[in-house]
Design an enzyme around this catalytic site. Structure first.
Site: not given
Length: 440
Positions: A71, A197, A241
């Site tokens: 990030s 995540h 990303h």
């Protein structure tokens, strides 16, 4: 002299000079962890907000992040147009052995030090220096004084912004742009990344987060019309990303199985990219022991591949470990970054991660744009995160600083542009003359 020459050549060799456009207002949305295939043609069928932006604006095939595909490095690459080794924000976790200071994903006090941020000037600082007004919402770094400057307004990131926080930020940003309080408004939203995540990129939770963003975008389009901003506002959306599946059950590399952790002066980060500082006299031993470990590669600083544009960063460690896709590096299983949840059980295992080789398909992000300066219903070829800065500068009507981006990859998105070729650079005679004047 070398640094001065590099800065000069960066400006004339790696970026092109063109006249800035008459600037309109600009709204920027950074959607963390948004993988390119989340808005595939099939997915768009059930995402009316995104679909309207795509039909009325520009969509690139995908955006390749900078390495590492983490990030903070890409936050700064997107806003400076420079590779990590140039802007110096090389990881989510960094250590400076000269000062013994650490940058820990922006949450520790030392992360606010100019040490980490003054390596390059991000767009919002350039705009402030040009007497433009900048409103930022939850944007990492907006609370930091960079090169002696802060944005006009910063709603500081404290915890993960909710969907309501995101909607309120979009509404307030549009009000600020309409009223003239802001020329640029920038909003950061993290929930898609968080759910990716925790539960994985293909999980129902991640898809719910995407639908929530889609709902806000649908309202945003209506709010722009309600405020009469259709001809005065460009909107750019991008991600830092993508995300890939990880499997802690059987794809963890435990460093303690191969080396003594007492031989390390410092370890930064866990996951796809881990930075090691061996204690004096232990570098060679650790390097040779880790060379035999499967599913990862250990690099000495000077041997890091040039294509990563990483190894010249001043905070890069003597040894850098890069995992194969889907594998996870940690000191031991006990040190895995479990996430806090209500059960305290194995549901706290992470299911998705990023940071791997930036050329991998799952690391790809998105870029969308809509507004009076952009073509309608236009599909563009892939771009890179270093390219985004130039297009933002152009529509904001400000001359870009020297950067690593390619104008030729983004110019096709703009109305009135029939060629993808960049403007003609200075000829060699003019360049020699300027070099003489500059350095003599």
């Amino acid at each position: 002299m070398a640094a001065k020459l590099w800065t000069f050549l960066l400006g004339f060799g790696l970026s092109w000079v063109w006249p800035a456009s008459a600037h309109r207002k600009l709204l920027v949305l950074l959607l963390d962890g948004f993988r390119s295939d989340y808005i595939s043609e099939d997915a768009l069928a059930s995402l009316p907000g995104f679909r309207e932006i795509v039909n009325r604006g520009v969509k690139v095939d995908y955006l390749t992040p900078d390495f590492p595909s983490l990030s903070y490095p890409n936050y700064y690459t997107l806003m400076t147009g420079r590779h990590c080794e140039v802007h110096q924000m090389i990881g989510n976790y960094m250590w400076d052995p000269r000062t013994n200071k650490s940058f820990d994903i922006g949450v520790n006090r030392d992360s606010l030090m100019p040490l980490w941020w003054n390596g390059s000037e991000p767009l919002w600082i350039t705009l402030m220096k040009a007497r433009r007004k900048v409103y930022m919402y939850y944007w990492p770094g907006c609370e930091v004084e960079i090169l002696g400057v802060r944005p006009t307004y910063c709603l500081e990131y404290k915890t993960v912004p909710t969907d309501i926080n995101f909607a309120n930020a979009v509404s307030d940003a549009l009000d600020s742009l309409k009223s003239g309080r802001a020329d640029l408004a920038a909003i950061y939203h993290e929930r898609i990344d968080v759910e990716g995540h925790h539960y994985g990129p293909s999980s129902p939770q991640r898809k719910d987060a995407l639908r929530a963003v889609d709902t806000v975008l649908k309202y945003m389009i209506q709010w722009i019309q309600d405020r009469g901003l259709q001809q005065d506002l460009n909107v750019i959306l991008f991600s830092d990303h993508g995300m890939t599946d990880i499997f802690w059950m059987d794809k963890v590399i435990e460093l303690s199985n191969y080396i003594s952790l007492d031989d390390l002066q410092q370890v930064k980060d866990r996951g796809p990219v881990v930075s090691l500082w061996p204690v004096p006299g232990k570098h060679s031993e650790i390097y040779h022991k880790l060379r035999t470990v499967e599913h990862m590669t250990v690099y000495e600083k000077e041997s890091i591949p040039n294509r990563f544009y990483y190894k010249k960063g001043k905070f890069v460690s003597p040894l850098t470990l890069v995992a194969d896709e889907g594998w996870f590096i940690a000191e031991s299983r006990e040190m895995l970054p479990f996430w806090m949840n209500s059960t305290g059980k194995r549901e706290g295992w992470q299911r998705g991660w990023h940071g791997y080789d930036n050329e991998l398909m799952d690391m790809r992000g998105i870029f969308l744009a809509i507004g009076p300066d952009f073509k309608s219903n236009f599909r563009a070829a892939p771009i890179r995160s270093v390219d985004v800065y130039n297009i933002m500068c152009h529509v904001a009507g400000i001359t870009p600083l020297p950067n690593n981006g390619s104008w030729s990859r983004v110019v096709c998105m703009l109305k009135g542009q029939t060629s993808s070729a960049p403007p003609t650079p200075l000829n060699s005679c003019a360049l020699v003359l300027i070099l003489l004047l500059y350095f003599v």
